[in-house]
Design a protein around this motif. Structure first.
Motif, PDB file in Angstrom:
ATOM      1  N   GLU A  45      33.566  35.663  46.141  1.00 61.84           N
ATOM      2  CA  GLU A  45      34.340  34.492  46.594  1.00 61.84           C
ATOM      3  C   GLU A  45      34.818  33.619  45.440  1.00 61.84           C
ATOM      4  O   GLU A  45      35.546  32.642  45.639  1.00 61.84           O
ATOM      5  N   LEU A  46      34.402  33.954  44.233  1.00 64.00           N
ATOM      6  CA  LEU A  46      34.807  33.155  43.065  1.00 64.00           C
ATOM      7  C   LEU A  46      36.323  33.177  42.890  1.00 64.00           C
ATOM      8  O   LEU A  46      36.955  34.225  43.039  1.00 64.00           O
ATOM      9  N   GLU A  47      36.880  32.015  42.584  1.00 61.66           N
ATOM     10  CA  GLU A  47      38.308  31.985  42.246  1.00 61.66           C
ATOM     11  C   GLU A  47      38.434  32.337  40.781  1.00 61.66           C
ATOM     12  O   GLU A  47      38.022  31.592  39.913  1.00 61.66           O
ATOM     13  N   GLY A  48      38.957  33.522  40.516  1.00 65.61           N
ATOM     14  CA  GLY A  48      39.015  34.013  39.139  1.00 65.61           C
ATOM     15  C   GLY A  48      38.636  35.477  39.159  1.00 65.61           C
ATOM     16  O   GLY A  48      38.685  36.132  40.201  1.00 65.61           O
ATOM     17  N   SER A  49      38.233  36.025  38.021  1.00 66.56           N
ATOM     18  CA  SER A  49      37.826  37.428  37.971  1.00 66.56           C
ATOM     19  C   SER A  49      36.336  37.504  38.244  1.00 66.56           C
ATOM     20  O   SER A  49      35.544  36.911  37.501  1.00 66.56           O
ATOM     21  N   ALA A  50      35.974  38.209  39.314  1.00 68.48           N
ATOM     22  CA  ALA A  50      34.571  38.246  39.727  1.00 68.48           C
ATOM     23  C   ALA A  50      33.992  39.648  39.596  1.00 68.48           C
ATOM     24  O   ALA A  50      34.652  40.628  39.952  1.00 68.48           O
ATOM     25  N   PHE A  51      32.775  39.723  39.102  1.00 67.10           N
ATOM     26  CA  PHE A  51      32.121  41.026  38.924  1.00 67.10           C
ATOM     27  C   PHE A  51      30.716  40.978  39.496  1.00 67.10           C
ATOM     28  O   PHE A  51      29.956  40.049  39.208  1.00 67.10           O
ATOM     29  N   ARG A  52      30.381  42.002  40.270  1.00 65.79           N
ATOM     30  CA  ARG A  52      28.981  42.171  40.655  1.00 65.79           C
ATOM     31  C   ARG A  52      28.303  42.865  39.486  1.00 65.79           C
ATOM     32  O   ARG A  52      28.650  44.011  39.139  1.00 65.79           O
TER      33      ARG A  52
END
Ligand SMILES: NC(=O)c1ccc[n+]([C@@H]2O[C@H](COP(=O)([O-])OP(=O)(O)OC[C@H]3O[C@@H](n4cnc5c(N)ncnc54)[C@H](O)[C@@H]3O)[C@@H](O)[C@H]2O)c1
Length: 255
Positions: A45-52
């Protein structure tokens, strides 16, 4: 003083909730392009580049840093924020101790080490960058108190001692390359972590806790100092004391 962060890239670990999420939101509002990672799927849900990604796994760390560089071409700020806290002590069960060591030291210290190692060559090439390590006031007690009183957290505390050591050493070795490295040594801060640990805490105690947004304010103040700003400072952030550089007390700083 730097007053605009437009176009700068911030990589924040543990950005799905708590302080990391607050950092991500505030830095995005200040103009940063944000890259965040977390083991919690809520990172999506992060606004931006998100990585698990798990910060304690070298292959995950490389994947995040390589992807961030491919997408943005640079990394201006690394916040080593991901952390876990739980009680552990010398007399505990052997197997439990090994598990706690792997998880707590793996996340709080090894994870920060890995991200620092993965990002430093890029910052050296850029001849600029900021690294901020998120630590604890268990190590730098509130002025006036002899100890902060957190016996029974040997691995958490030791992992953060080690992290503070990285802050001091990296500040010295990366300083000549134009890279600043500082630590925020926080007291009780109102996040899911503390809510879980302090279940049942009275409302009047909760009301004293530091707000993540105030820590964000201190972070932005630190970054706004620009390339000639302080480095190698582990800043004490204590409950009941103002969170500002002017009022902060640094212990063991380099310059
Ligand atoms: N809340 C406090 O009172 C307090 C006080 C001192 C220091 N800190 C430090 O602040 C930092 C942030 O803590 P918080 O209070 O926001 O906690 P939090 O639990 O609310 O958030 C921490 C985030 O880190 C993530 N995380 C945990 N292990 C991870 C891993 N292996 N890889 C990737 N992500 C992982 C979690 O999923 C979570 O989203 C931690 O380093 C913590 O030790 C917190």
């Amino acid at each position: 003083m730097a007053d605009s962060f437009d176009g700068q890239v911030a990589l924040i670990t543990g950005a799905a909730k708590g302080l990391g999420q607050a950092f991500a939101r505030r830095l995005a509002a200040a103009g940063f392009e944000v890259v965040g990672c977390d083991i919690d799927p809520a990172i999506d849900e992060l606004e931006g580049s998100a990585f698990r990604a798990d910060v304690s796994k070298p292959e995950d760390v490389r994947r995040v840093v390589d992807a961030a560089l491919e997408e943005h071409g640079r990394i201006d700020l690394l916040i080593n924020n991901a952390g876990i806290a739980r009680g552990s002590q010398a007399g505990q069960d052997w197997e439990l101790g090994l598990r706690d060591y792997e998880e707590m030291v793996g996340t709080n210290f090894f994870g920060a080490f890995l991200f620092g190692r993965a990002v430093a060559p890029t910052m050296i090439e850029q001849r600029a960058g900021n690294i901020v390590n998120v630590s604890t006031d268990h190590i730098y007690p509130t002025p006036g108190l002899r100890v902060q009183g957190h016996g029974g957290m040997d691995l958490y505390n030791a992992s953060k001692w080690a992290l503070n050591g990285l802050t001091l050493d990296w500040a010295a070795s990366l300083g000549p390359h134009g890279i600043r490295v500082n630590g925020l040594c926080l007291g009780a801060t109102d996040t899911p972590m503390l809510r879980d640990i302090a279940v049942g805490a009275p409302e009047e105690v909760i009301a004293t806790w530091i707000q993540p947004d105030d820590v964000c304010g201190l972070l932005l103040e630190l970054l706004s100092e620009g390339p000639k700003g302080r480095s190698g400072h582990n800043l004490g952030c204590w409950v009941g004391r103002p969170l500002s550089l002017e009022d902060s007390i640094e212990v063991g700083h380099r310059r």
